[in-house]
Design a protein around this motif. Structure first.
Motif, PDB file in Angstrom:
ATOM      1  N   HIS A 206      18.638  -7.351 -21.866  1.00  0.00           N
ATOM      2  CA  HIS A 206      19.547  -6.206 -21.959  1.00  0.00           C
ATOM      3  C   HIS A 206      20.837  -6.625 -21.255  1.00  0.00           C
TER       4      HIS A 206
ATOM      5  N   ARG B  54      23.317  -2.650 -18.632  1.00  0.00           N
ATOM      6  CA  ARG B  54      22.649  -1.368 -18.441  1.00  0.00           C
ATOM      7  C   ARG B  54      23.305  -0.677 -17.253  1.00  0.00           C
ATOM      8  N   SER B  55      23.195   0.627 -17.218  1.00  0.00           N
ATOM      9  CA  SER B  55      23.846   1.392 -16.163  1.00  0.00           C
ATOM     10  C   SER B  55      22.850   2.263 -15.418  1.00  0.00           C
ATOM     11  N   GLU B  56      23.128   2.467 -14.164  1.00  0.00           N
ATOM     12  CA  GLU B  56      22.403   3.440 -13.347  1.00  0.00           C
ATOM     13  C   GLU B  56      23.405   4.095 -12.411  1.00  0.00           C
TER      14      GLU B  56
ATOM     15  N   HIS C  72      25.083  -3.018 -14.608  1.00  0.00           N
ATOM     16  CA  HIS C  72      24.362  -4.279 -14.405  1.00  0.00           C
ATOM     17  C   HIS C  72      24.553  -5.185 -15.620  1.00  0.00           C
TER      18      HIS C  72
ATOM     19  N   ASP D 165      32.845  -5.871 -21.465  1.00  0.00           N
ATOM     20  CA  ASP D 165      32.392  -4.487 -21.338  1.00  0.00           C
ATOM     21  C   ASP D 165      33.543  -3.571 -20.908  1.00  0.00           C
TER      22      ASP D 165
END
Length: 386
Positions: free
Chosen positions: A53, A56-58, A67, A88
Motif C-alpha cells: 500500500h 495510507r493515512s491515519e 505513510h 502524493d
C-alpha cells in the motif's frame, strides 16, 4: 468559499518524533498549527520488504499522518520516499513545507503543478568533509534546485541566510532559528542508572562524525586525569575508522553508552551535566546546542560563526585539542564561571529560541504564501492540474 488553511510537511522520517531535530520540529509545528485550526498533513516513511500500500493515512492528535511505503534501503530509500511524497502532495491542497533540500530535484514537479513551496534549507551539506565527490555534487546541485524551485527559503541562522543570498535575492529568504523547551528540573535516576553523578560529568550529544570534532574533544578530556567523566552519546561502530579511533583515545573516564533516543533520559543527562561540549563546524542553528542553552548548560563549543551566534556568552570556545583541553579545565575548576555561563545560556534561549516565536514565524510565512494575513479568511487552495 473559504476553508481551513492547509499545510503539508515533507522531508522528515515522520512523527511522532523518534530520530532527530527535524522530526522534533515537525511534530511541534504540526501540533501547533492543528491547534490553531490548520489542516495539517505530515509524510512518514515506512520501510517495508515489499510495497503493498504505497500510501495510507491515519489521524494522530488531529494531524493526518501520510505513510509512504518504500522497499529500498539506505540513501535510495530516502530518494524513493521523497519522490513518492511529492507525487502524493501534488494532489493535495495547501502549502508544502519541505525540511531539507537533499531531494530538491523532485520539487520541480511540485512547482510545475503550481504548489506553494517553502523550504528549510538546513545546513550547507555539500561542505561536509565526510562526503565523496559524487555525494557533494548531488547536494550542491540540489541546493541550487531547492533555492530556485521554492517560493520561500528558510534559513535557521544568519550565516545560512548570507549563503542563500548568493543563490536567491534576500527578499526570498527569511531567518527562523530552531527552538528549545526550557528545562528547569529533571529526575536524577536516568543519570545514576548510567553510573554517573549529577554535576560530575560533561556531555556530548551529536552524530559521531569528523566535522563534529568528537575525537578532539575525547582526546582533550583524556589528556590528563580528571575527577569527572565525559559522556559521549551517539552510535559507534568499530567498522568505521573514526569511531574506532574514538574508542582507542577514550580512557576509563569516558562513558560511551551509544545512541539514546528516550527524550526523558536525554533531557535528564543534559540538565545534570556540568557542561555541554559542542564540536560542530558545519551547519546553522544546531538543535542540540539550542536544547543545551534551554537547559542552562555551560557550553564548550568549537569556535566558528555558527556556534558564536547561537551560544554567545554562554560558551567557552576552542579551536583545537589543546585549547579544548584548556576550556575543559576551566569548566571543571571554576564554579562561578559555570554558573554565569548557565545563566547566560538561559537568557540566550529566552531571547532567540522560544518555540512559540519560532512556530508563529512559520505560520506567518505559510499564511504569506497563501496570500492572506494571519486571521483572515483563507481561499480554498485546489491543486492545479494544468
Amino acid at each position: 468559499m473559504t476553508s481551513k488553511p492547509s499545510i503539508l510537511i515533507l522531508g522528515t522520517r515522520g512523527i511522532p518524533a523518534a530520530h532527530g531535530g527535524f522530526e522534533t520540529f515537525a511534530e511541534k509545528l504540526a501540533l501547533f498549527l492543528a491547534g490553531r485550526g490548520w489542516r495539517v498533513g505530515v509524510y512518514c516513511q515506512d520501510e517495508v520488504e515489499r510495497v503493498e500500500h504505497r500510501a495510507r493515512s491515519e489521524t494522530w492528535r488531529g494531524i493526518e499522518l501520510i505513510h509512504i511505503q518504500v522497499a529500498s534501503k539506505g540513501p535510495r530509500a530516502t530518494l524513493e520516499f521523497d519522490w513518492q511524497c511529492v507525487r502524493d502532495a501534488v494532489r493535495r491542497p495547501g502549502v508544502c513545507l519541505v525540511l531539507g533540500y537533499n531531494g530538491a530535484l523532485f520539487l520541480t514537479w511540485l512547482r510545475l503543478m503550481r504548489r506553494k513551496i517553502m523550504t528549510n534549507m538546513d545546513g550547507i551539506e555539500w561542505r561536509r568533509p565526510k562526503w565523496g565527490l559524487a555525494a557533494r555534487s548531488w547536494f550542491w546541485l540540489n541546493e541550487w534546485i531547492g533555492a530556485w524551485t521554492s517560493h520561500r527559503l528558510v534559513a535557521d541562522h544568519p550565516v545560512i541566510a548570507d549563503h542563500l543570498a548568493t543563490r536567491r535575492p534576500r527578499s526570498a529568504i527569511v531567518t527562523i532559528p530552531y527552538g528549545g523547551d526550557p528545562v528547569t528540573t529533571a529526575p536524577e535516576a536516568p543519570v545514576r542508572a548510567l553510573g554517573l553523578e549529577p554535576g560530575k560529568y560533561l556531555i556530548s550529544i551529536a552524530r559521531i562524525e569528523p566535522d563534529n570534532n568528537i575525537l578532539p574533544i575525547v582526546e582533550a578530556f583524556c589528556s590528563k586525569k580528571r575527577d569527572m567523566k565525559l559522556v559521549v552519546l551517539g552510535t559507534l561502530s568499530d567498522e568505521i575508522p573514526y569511531h574506532a579511533a574514538i574508542r582507542k583515545a577514550a580512557n576509563g573516564s569516558v562513558v560511551l553508552p551509544g545512541a539514546i533516543y528516550d527524550q526523558a533520559t536525554v533531557k535528564a543527562l543534559r540538565y545534570h551535566a556540568r557542561a555541554y561540549t559542542h564540536g560542530h563546524t558545519v551547519g546553522g542553528t544546531n538543535p542540540s546546542l539550542v536544547e543545551a542553552l534551554a537547559a542552562g548548560n555551560m557550553v564548550i563549543a568549537h569556535d566558528n560563526p555558527y556556534n558564536r551566534w547561537t551560544a554567545g556568552a554562554a560558551a567557552l570556545y576552542f579551536t583545537d585539542t589543546g585549547t579544548c583541553a584548556g576550556r575543559i579545565d576551566r569548566a571543571i575548576e571554576d564554579d562561578a564561571l559555570v554558573e554565569s555561563c548557565g545563566e547566560a545560556a538561559r537568557a540566550r534561549a529566552r531571547e532567540a529560541f522560544r518555540w512559540e516565536d519560532v512556530l508563529l514565524a512559520y505560520e506567518n510565512e505559510a499564511f504569506r504564501l497563501l496570500g492572506v494575513v494571519a486571521g483572515e479568511a483563507v481561499p480554498v487552495d485546489h491543486p492545479s492540474h494544468a
